[in-house]
Scaffold this motif. Sequence first.
Motif, PDB file in Angstrom:
ATOM      1  N   TYR A 134     -53.946 -16.548  82.579  1.00  0.00           N
ATOM      2  CA  TYR A 134     -54.270 -15.124  82.343  1.00  0.00           C
ATOM      3  C   TYR A 134     -53.820 -14.258  83.523  1.00  0.00           C
ATOM      4  N   ILE A 135     -54.104 -14.712  84.736  1.00  0.00           N
ATOM      5  CA  ILE A 135     -53.752 -13.917  85.919  1.00  0.00           C
ATOM      6  C   ILE A 135     -52.241 -13.696  85.980  1.00  0.00           C
ATOM      7  N   ARG A 136     -51.468 -14.740  85.672  1.00  0.00           N
ATOM      8  CA  ARG A 136     -50.004 -14.581  85.639  1.00  0.00           C
ATOM      9  C   ARG A 136     -49.609 -13.485  84.647  1.00  0.00           C
ATOM     10  N   GLU A 137     -50.248 -13.530  83.468  1.00  0.00           N
ATOM     11  CA  GLU A 137     -49.906 -12.524  82.450  1.00  0.00           C
ATOM     12  C   GLU A 137     -50.348 -11.134  82.892  1.00  0.00           C
ATOM     13  N   GLU A 138     -51.497 -11.047  83.533  1.00  0.00           N
ATOM     14  CA  GLU A 138     -51.982  -9.750  84.029  1.00  0.00           C
ATOM     15  C   GLU A 138     -51.022  -9.196  85.086  1.00  0.00           C
ATOM     16  N   LEU A 139     -50.603 -10.050  86.010  1.00  0.00           N
ATOM     17  CA  LEU A 139     -49.695  -9.596  87.073  1.00  0.00           C
ATOM     18  C   LEU A 139     -48.326  -9.208  86.514  1.00  0.00           C
ATOM     19  N   ALA A 140     -47.957  -9.830  85.391  1.00  0.00           N
ATOM     20  CA  ALA A 140     -46.658  -9.520  84.786  1.00  0.00           C
ATOM     21  C   ALA A 140     -46.745  -8.346  83.807  1.00  0.00           C
ATOM     22  N   GLY A 141     -47.938  -7.765  83.705  1.00  0.00           N
ATOM     23  CA  GLY A 141     -48.107  -6.633  82.801  1.00  0.00           C
ATOM     24  C   GLY A 141     -48.267  -7.025  81.345  1.00  0.00           C
ATOM     25  N   GLY A 142     -48.638  -8.295  81.104  1.00  0.00           N
ATOM     26  CA  GLY A 142     -48.699  -8.779  79.723  1.00  0.00           C
ATOM     27  C   GLY A 142     -50.100  -8.958  79.175  1.00  0.00           C
ATOM     28  N   ALA A 143     -51.104  -8.385  79.828  1.00  0.00           N
ATOM     29  CA  ALA A 143     -52.490  -8.613  79.383  1.00  0.00           C
ATOM     30  C   ALA A 143     -52.739  -8.026  77.995  1.00  0.00           C
ATOM     31  N   ASP A 144     -52.142  -6.874  77.703  1.00  0.00           N
ATOM     32  CA  ASP A 144     -52.359  -6.265  76.385  1.00  0.00           C
ATOM     33  C   ASP A 144     -51.786  -7.147  75.279  1.00  0.00           C
ATOM     34  N   ARG A 145     -50.623  -7.709  75.538  1.00  0.00           N
ATOM     35  CA  ARG A 145     -50.005  -8.578  74.539  1.00  0.00           C
ATOM     36  C   ARG A 145     -50.864  -9.829  74.335  1.00  0.00           C
ATOM     37  N   ARG A 146     -51.423 -10.330  75.417  1.00  0.00           N
ATOM     38  CA  ARG A 146     -52.311 -11.490  75.325  1.00  0.00           C
ATOM     39  C   ARG A 146     -53.506 -11.186  74.424  1.00  0.00           C
ATOM     40  N   ALA A 147     -54.055  -9.990  74.605  1.00  0.00           N
ATOM     41  CA  ALA A 147     -55.219  -9.606  73.809  1.00  0.00           C
ATOM     42  C   ALA A 147     -54.869  -9.467  72.329  1.00  0.00           C
ATOM     43  N   GLU A 148     -53.614  -9.146  72.048  1.00  0.00           N
ATOM     44  CA  GLU A 148     -53.180  -8.929  70.665  1.00  0.00           C
ATOM     45  C   GLU A 148     -52.961 -10.230  69.897  1.00  0.00           C
ATOM     46  N   ARG A 149     -52.812 -11.331  70.600  1.00  0.00           N
ATOM     47  CA  ARG A 149     -52.449 -12.574  69.902  1.00  0.00           C
ATOM     48  C   ARG A 149     -53.529 -12.987  68.911  1.00  0.00           C
ATOM     49  N   PRO A 150     -53.126 -13.612  67.813  1.00  0.00           N
ATOM     50  CA  PRO A 150     -54.122 -14.062  66.832  1.00  0.00           C
ATOM     51  C   PRO A 150     -55.041 -15.115  67.430  1.00  0.00           C
TER      52      PRO A 150
END
Lengths: 66, 378
Positions: free
Chosen positions: B245-261
């Motif tokens: 999660y932290i990697r995704e947050e640092l890469a600006g991908g937290a919103d996309r993570r939240a969108e996943r099914p």
Amino acid sequence: MPNNNTSEPVPPTALPSAERIEACRTALEAAASQAGECHETAGIFGWAYGYPVPAQPGPEAERAAV
Amino acid sequence: MRDDESAPRIGQAKLAETPPVVLMQPTTLCNLDCSYCYLPERGMSRRMSPEVAAAVADGVGKWSERNPVTVVWHGGEPLAVGLGYLRSLLEPFGPGEQYPVTHAVQTNATLVDDAWCELFAAVPMRVAVSIDGPAEQNAARVDWAGQPTVDRVMKGIDALRRACVPFNVIAVVTDTSPGAATDLYRFAGELGCEVLGVNLAEKKGVYTRGGGPGEETASFWQELAACWQNAPHVRVRELDHAYTYIREELAGGADRRAERPVVPLPMVTWDGEYLPLGADLAGFSSRRHGPFTAGNVLRTPIATLAARGHTVPWVAEALAGVAACRAACAYFSYCRGGQPANKYFETGRLDSTETAFCRTGRINLLEGILRHAEQQHV
């Protein structure tokens, strides 16, 4: 630096997690670079699951399976 | 598992159709009687029939056209069915179509011997062993006569090591006092396991006594993060999850993570009942929903059960719970909605939000990691 446990409570911060993560970018990038990829967990079994699947099957897909 | 935009939508929570993992319950029986166990029928021997295994294998083969699938033999204690019988349950499964079908087993290891290791290597099956740390941490893990089991577990682990069968470990942690994380991580390293999973003791299923560890768990996780970072020779499942999660947050991908099914984690019980998620609800009933099942694989193809799983009322309630988490919880992009079984056993509903598990196993884990990083940053 060894980061030993402490039983003393640490006051909660009002900052959102995202801001705290950004403030520690260097330290967290270093730690995260050593960690594996794990998108979902369930306590009842001992593996990660739910990795994004690569476009084509192959060794990466096999590793992603467990 | 694909980020399938065509997946059914319930509020804001979608359930993906094809699972990457299927949990199988070859037997309800466990040869141990751990005091914190959540399983309701672990004293009874009810074995899965080969017909149930064949019905699952058919669906798994189809799913492997879309993504890799791991079949995890769970329990009870899966090895309690005997080697020959488990082999017969494995037989219907093929190697997979476009993607591989692989096998794994979650065991207490007390029955593991050289013959089992041969099977694990031949199939092959990945192995995860339940052991709670150094011997003194295993007081809860007793047999039906109340006798300690850790020596038998270690004998099984020795057999795995002799046969060079790699294994993971799951530890249920009741002691989160200072030093406990260090002892646990050191123990995992000495065992030689590849991955350590850490479950904080929790109120779940037929185990209702515990509220489990409390606020001090942030310090436990902080200590574990520090131990791992100082010598990262054993992967820690929970840290991998948080750092992903932290990697995704640092890469600006937290919103996309939240969108996943929502990723399905189906369980097929010994008698063929199919639960698309909330595997630890198997064998339980609720007054409002009746037995937690979405149908039976002997009557309906498992792919059909998976495709319409989101329409089953209790599953829909669980998906509404994920949507409620998204609306209410600041940690949603990290956690992605909590665990249905914890919600049900703690609150009596599946559409509730924050649980003790969320606090101790997710929020305090992230807090521990952040405190560790902030100390380094100073």
